[in-house]
Design an enzyme around this catalytic site. Structure first.
Site, PDB file in Angstrom:
ATOM      1  N   GLU A   1       0.816  -1.216   0.000  1.00 16.24           N
ATOM      2  CA  GLU A   1       0.000   0.000   0.000  1.00 16.24           C
ATOM      3  C   GLU A   1       0.849   1.266   0.000  1.00 16.24           C
ATOM      4  OE1 GLU A   1      -2.452  -0.474   3.480  1.00 16.24           O
ATOM      5  OE2 GLU A   1      -1.203   0.855   4.667  1.00 16.24           O
TER       6      GLU A   1
ATOM      7  N   CYS B   1       8.847  -3.497  -3.723  1.00 20.85           N
ATOM      8  CA  CYS B   1       9.341  -2.152  -3.361  1.00 20.85           C
ATOM      9  C   CYS B   1      10.724  -2.251  -2.729  1.00 20.85           C
ATOM     10  CB  CYS B   1       8.356  -1.422  -2.459  1.00 20.85           C
ATOM     11  SG  CYS B   1       7.886  -2.314  -0.976  1.00 20.85           S
TER      12      CYS B   1
ATOM     13  N   GLN C   1       2.055  -6.283   5.040  1.00 17.76           N
ATOM     14  CA  GLN C   1       2.053  -7.718   5.324  1.00 17.76           C
ATOM     15  C   GLN C   1       1.586  -8.035   6.748  1.00 17.76           C
ATOM     16  OE1 GLN C   1       5.526  -9.837   3.859  1.00 17.76           O
ATOM     17  NE2 GLN C   1       5.286 -11.413   5.423  1.00 17.76           N
TER      18      GLN C   1
HETATM   19 ZN    ZN Z   1       6.315  -0.812  -0.433  1.00 13.69          ZN
END
Ligand code: ZN
Length: 227
Positions: free
Chosen positions: A112, A182, A152
């Protein structure tokens, strides 16, 4: 694994999380005031421009529409109802009360913070009290939470909490191991790093032997998990 007994809907009394404020907290219900598909496609066009490309060139002309359709798949979880999935349980299990484990469930989510994929696997175990749920339902509950913008840690807790609230078993354990794009394709660029999160409830939290049995079955992604 095929379980005996016929699927049937749980009684309303068992659906503790079936309505009201509590279930909305678990579900993180989708907004009802979403923009139109046209607005979404035009936003994608803007991103193509901002990246430095020409959204009118041949290869990109249909990209906004394709991305919008892909988003419908990536984020189908907002329209899923994990409580309803888990409410289809079996009660005729001949007193089966041992650990039920579903391991190596493919997990595809999106971070997110960066809107890039989180890819990994989930392992779920529970100790049934009276009811068991079809194993495909557990996999679908993973998807219901994974196919959203996530972190997570939160996803791990949501999966465990929904199983606990609906099935009310003697214990629930959820472990997720995943790679975050990421981290691998931007920022610190560290490919091959997995993040392991866990949520242990009931017997899995209080009984070290139960927890160890579960961690052994799933191949011990982090022997210190929950310890
Ligand atoms: Zn990330």
């Amino acid at each position: 694994m095929k379980l005996p007994g016929a699927a049937k809907d749980a009684k309303p009394g068992n659906t503790k999380a079936g309505g009201g404020r509590e279930s909305n907290l678990i579900l993180g219900k989708a907004r009802t005031d979403r923009p139109t598909r046209e607005e979404a496609e035009s936003a994608i066009r803007t991103l193509l421009l901002w990246a430095g490309d020409d959204p009118d060139r041949e290869g990109l002309v249909d990209t906004p529409a394709r991305v919008a359709r892909a988003y419908e798949e990536f984020f189908a979880g907002y329209d899923a109802d994990p409580v309803e999935m888990l409410n289809r349980t079996f009660e005729e299990v001949e007193g089966y009360d041992e650990m039920i484990v579903l391991k190596d469930i493919r997990l595809e989510s999106h971070c997110e913070h960066h809107m890039v994929p989180i890819i990994g696997k989930a392992h779920i175990a529970y100790l049934p009290k009276n009811r068991v749920v079809g194993i495909s339902k557990l996999a679908r509950v993973v998807d219901a939470y994974a196919k959203r913008f996530q972190v997570q840690e939160k996803m791990t807790a949501q999966i465990a909490n929904s199983i606990e609230d609906v099935l009310q078993p003697r214990g629930v354990a959820v472990v997720i191991e995943a790679q975050h794009q990421c981290m691998t394709t931007r920022g610190v660029h560290k490919p091959g790093v997995s993040m392991v999160t866990s949520r242990m409830l009931g017997a899995f939290r209080h009984d070290p032997l139960t927890r160890r049995e579960f961690l052994t079955i799933i191949g011990n992604p982090a022997s210190s998990v929950g310890a």
